[in-house]
Each structure stands twice: as C-alpha cells, then as structure tokens.
Write an enzyme that holds these catalytic residues in place. Structure first.
Site, PDB file in Angstrom:
ATOM      1  N   LYS A  75     -14.899  -5.237  -1.139  1.00  0.00           N
ATOM      2  CA  LYS A  75     -16.044  -5.067  -0.234  1.00  0.00           C
ATOM      3  C   LYS A  75     -17.266  -4.523  -0.964  1.00  0.00           C
ATOM      4  O   LYS A  75     -18.402  -4.896  -0.655  1.00  0.00           O
ATOM      5  CB  LYS A  75     -15.688  -4.116   0.914  1.00  0.00           C
ATOM      6  CG  LYS A  75     -14.745  -4.688   1.930  1.00  0.00           C
ATOM      7  CD  LYS A  75     -14.687  -3.815   3.172  1.00  0.00           C
ATOM      8  CE  LYS A  75     -14.246  -2.398   2.846  1.00  0.00           C
ATOM      9  NZ  LYS A  75     -14.311  -1.505   4.011  1.00  0.00           N
ATOM     10  N   ARG A  79     -12.528   0.796  13.386  1.00  0.00           N
ATOM     11  CA  ARG A  79     -11.232   1.014  12.738  1.00  0.00           C
ATOM     12  C   ARG A  79     -10.067   0.795  13.701  1.00  0.00           C
ATOM     13  O   ARG A  79      -8.928   0.652  13.263  1.00  0.00           O
ATOM     14  CB  ARG A  79     -11.152   2.430  12.171  1.00  0.00           C
ATOM     15  CG  ARG A  79     -12.077   2.675  10.984  1.00  0.00           C
ATOM     16  CD  ARG A  79     -11.869   4.055  10.416  1.00  0.00           C
ATOM     17  NE  ARG A  79     -12.745   4.341   9.286  1.00  0.00           N
ATOM     18  CZ  ARG A  79     -12.512   4.003   8.034  1.00  0.00           C
ATOM     19  NH1 ARG A  79     -11.398   3.357   7.748  1.00  0.00           N
ATOM     20  NH2 ARG A  79     -13.355   4.302   7.071  1.00  0.00           N
ATOM     21  N   ARG A  90      -7.491   1.939 -11.857  1.00  0.00           N
ATOM     22  CA  ARG A  90      -8.863   2.471 -11.859  1.00  0.00           C
ATOM     23  C   ARG A  90      -8.920   3.879 -12.433  1.00  0.00           C
ATOM     24  O   ARG A  90      -8.086   4.718 -12.119  1.00  0.00           O
ATOM     25  CB  ARG A  90      -9.441   2.497 -10.430  1.00  0.00           C
ATOM     26  CG  ARG A  90      -9.664   1.130  -9.845  1.00  0.00           C
ATOM     27  CD  ARG A  90     -10.496   1.160  -8.580  1.00  0.00           C
ATOM     28  NE  ARG A  90      -9.969   2.009  -7.530  1.00  0.00           N
ATOM     29  CZ  ARG A  90     -10.302   1.890  -6.247  1.00  0.00           C
ATOM     30  NH1 ARG A  90     -11.177   0.968  -5.888  1.00  0.00           N
ATOM     31  NH2 ARG A  90      -9.778   2.700  -5.339  1.00  0.00           N
ATOM     32  N   ARG A 107      -8.327   8.903  -9.069  1.00  0.00           N
ATOM     33  CA  ARG A 107      -8.365   9.511  -7.745  1.00  0.00           C
ATOM     34  C   ARG A 107      -6.940   9.796  -7.282  1.00  0.00           C
ATOM     35  O   ARG A 107      -6.021   9.027  -7.578  1.00  0.00           O
ATOM     36  CB  ARG A 107      -9.055   8.577  -6.736  1.00  0.00           C
ATOM     37  CG  ARG A 107     -10.532   8.348  -7.014  1.00  0.00           C
ATOM     38  CD  ARG A 107     -11.137   7.550  -5.870  1.00  0.00           C
ATOM     39  NE  ARG A 107     -12.568   7.324  -6.048  1.00  0.00           N
ATOM     40  CZ  ARG A 107     -13.096   6.225  -6.575  1.00  0.00           C
ATOM     41  NH1 ARG A 107     -12.298   5.242  -6.978  1.00  0.00           N
ATOM     42  NH2 ARG A 107     -14.399   6.097  -6.698  1.00  0.00           N
ATOM     43  N   ARG A 113      -1.850   3.693   2.707  1.00  0.00           N
ATOM     44  CA  ARG A 113      -3.200   3.229   3.075  1.00  0.00           C
ATOM     45  C   ARG A 113      -3.160   1.808   3.622  1.00  0.00           C
ATOM     46  O   ARG A 113      -3.856   1.480   4.600  1.00  0.00           O
ATOM     47  CB  ARG A 113      -4.124   3.310   1.859  1.00  0.00           C
ATOM     48  CG  ARG A 113      -4.428   4.737   1.428  1.00  0.00           C
ATOM     49  CD  ARG A 113      -5.058   4.780   0.040  1.00  0.00           C
ATOM     50  NE  ARG A 113      -6.408   4.220   0.025  1.00  0.00           N
ATOM     51  CZ  ARG A 113      -7.096   4.012  -1.094  1.00  0.00           C
ATOM     52  NH1 ARG A 113      -6.561   4.294  -2.275  1.00  0.00           N
ATOM     53  NH2 ARG A 113      -8.322   3.531  -1.026  1.00  0.00           N
TER      54      ARG A 113
END
Length: 281
Positions: A66, A141, A180, A225, A236
């Site tokens: 996104k 959401r 990442r 993270r 998630r």
C-alpha cells in the site's frame, strides 16, 4: 471562453513568454493566466458538484505494498490519501471539538470509538483538498465502520466509488516483512533480499548477522520492528482477514471491489491498479 481563446491566439503569435514581453503583453499574459485559472476552477467546481467524487478505499495486508501504491494514486487522481491515524493526530493538534474528545479518550487509555473516528473523518473530508475525492487507507477496519461510512457519505450526497484490494500470498508477505530492517532515527528501510545494507554479512544458515546490519549513510545500527516476526505476522494476518473479508463482501454487492495481484513487479501492480481505477471498470 471565446475571449480567452482570442487572447491566447494573440500571445501565441510572437513566441515570447513572461518577463520577455513588453508591458502591454505582460498585462495580456496576466489576463490570459487569470482567465485560465478561473476556467479550471469553474470546471473543478462543476465536476465536484455534478459528478461522483472519487472515494476509494485501499485495502492490503501488512507488507502488501500500500505504501508504494497510495502515493501514485494520489498523484494520478489529485486527491489526498487519508490515514485515520494522521487525521486523528491532526484533529488533536488543532484542538477541534472532536479532536479534544479523542484526546480525552486516549489520555484515559481507552480506544477511540467508531463515533469519534467517523466524526473526525466527517470534518476532514469537508476540507478543500477532498473536493474531488479522497483515498481511505486503514479505514474502515470493521463491517460496522463500513456501514457508518456509507451512512456518512449518503448524507454528503456521495458514496464509495471503488475498493482496491491488494492480494499477496501469505508466504510472500512473510518474506517481505520478516526481512525488513530500519534505521530508527531516519526511517530508512532495508531488506535482506531486496535492498540489503552494504555492511550485511550472512551466517552459515544464510541468515543476516545482526551486528553487521548498519545504515549505509551513518553506519549506525539497524533494527527490526517488534512485530516484524513470523509469529506476530500470523496474528496480524488473522486480524486483517477476519476484519477485511466481511467488508469486501459488503462492497462486492455494489460491484465496486477490484482485486489486484500485488505479487508481481511494481510496474505490473500499478498497471492493474491504474486499470481498476478507470470509470468503465
């Protein structure tokens, strides 16, 4: 408009522009510019009044792309991308009535209610940059939020015009997210496969050695993270699918959901998104 074209034709005859012109021509140039700006504004006002605004919801799982797609959509459509987090922070900073309500709730350690979020969105989409439409990222959401959004837009004489859903296989998302690394102070992002730091070293198992992960510009340590782990990603994704699928089903009945294969090159993804945004689609 005929006077505008007459003036424009006169200006085109000598091939000069702006400061190269004599005083009389400068006045004519300024007049043409003013006429053109007024014509554009009138056209934008007509479009905003008589045509549906481009109101787009962008869905995508964590690592779905996104962040790459949304800026291109903003540029193409000349409409802002609205993140509920950004809107909420702006409302609190500006001390709007609904922003102060949100601040009280957050100070108490509670979750901001749907009513407050919808109120903040209602205020934000009245701003001038949303006149031709906007792109919602991260909202709705839940199905109840989607229905509340529909009700709000009906009151505005509008509706959601497109829902873009970026689809990526879970195993690819794991590769994207768990690889990442970021430089905390600058936000620069690296990836062990797609954009590794120059300092990266690999151990005997093919994994990056954490102490070797350094920012290319400063040499400072990179970090991952806390939620960029396989275990966290599973949770998630469970949350994303359980919340998103009912929303997609809801808008599917209106024929406005466009699913995009986001497991391909950036150019390929954008071609599909661009095609999905066209009115005939």
């Amino acid at each position: 408009m005929s006077s505008f074209f007459s003036k424009f034709a006169m200006l085109c005859c000598d091939g000069t522009t702006g400061r190269d012109r004599p005083d009389d021509d400068r006045e004519l140039y300024a007049s043409v510019t003013k006429d053109l700006e007024e014509s554009i504004q009138k056209l934008e006002d007509q479009f905003a009044t008589y045509w549906p605004r481009n109101i787009i919801i962008l869905f995508g799982p964590p690592g779905g792309g996104k962040g790459t797609v949304a800026p291109n959509m903003e540029k193409l459509l000349n409409t802002p991308q609205l993140s509920t987090g950004d809107i909420l922070r702006a409302a609190v900073a500006q001390k709007t009535e609904i922003g102060l309500k949100a601040q009280e709730v957050m100070k108490a350690g509670s979750l901001v209610s749907d009513e407050i979020v919808i109120g903040i969105i209602r205020d934000r989409i009245k701003e001038n940059d949303c006149k031709l439409g906007f792109i919602l990222d991260g909202f709705p959401r839940t199905l109840s939020q989607a229905k509340a959004l529909d009700k709000l837009l009906i009151e505005e004489g509008a509706r959601v015009t497109k829902v873009i859903a970026l689809n990526v296989p879970d195993e690819i998302l794991e590769e994207r997210i768990c690889g990442r690394w970021i430089h905390k102070s600058s936000g620069r992002s690296y990836h062990v496969k797609f954009a590794p730091p120059q300092s990266m070293e690999i151990d005997e198992n093919g994994k990056p050695i954490p102490d070797s992960m350094k920012d290319d510009e400063t040499g400072e340590n990179l970090v991952q993270r806390p939620d960029d782990t396989p275990e966290s990603l599973v949770k998630r994704l469970e949350g994303y699918y359980s919340e998103t699928l009912p929303i997609l089903d809801h808008y599917e009945s209106f024929g406005i959901v466009k699913r995009v294969n986001a497991n391909q090159s950036q150019a390929g993804v954008w071609d599909e998104v661009n095609n999905a945004l066209k009115r005939q689609n």
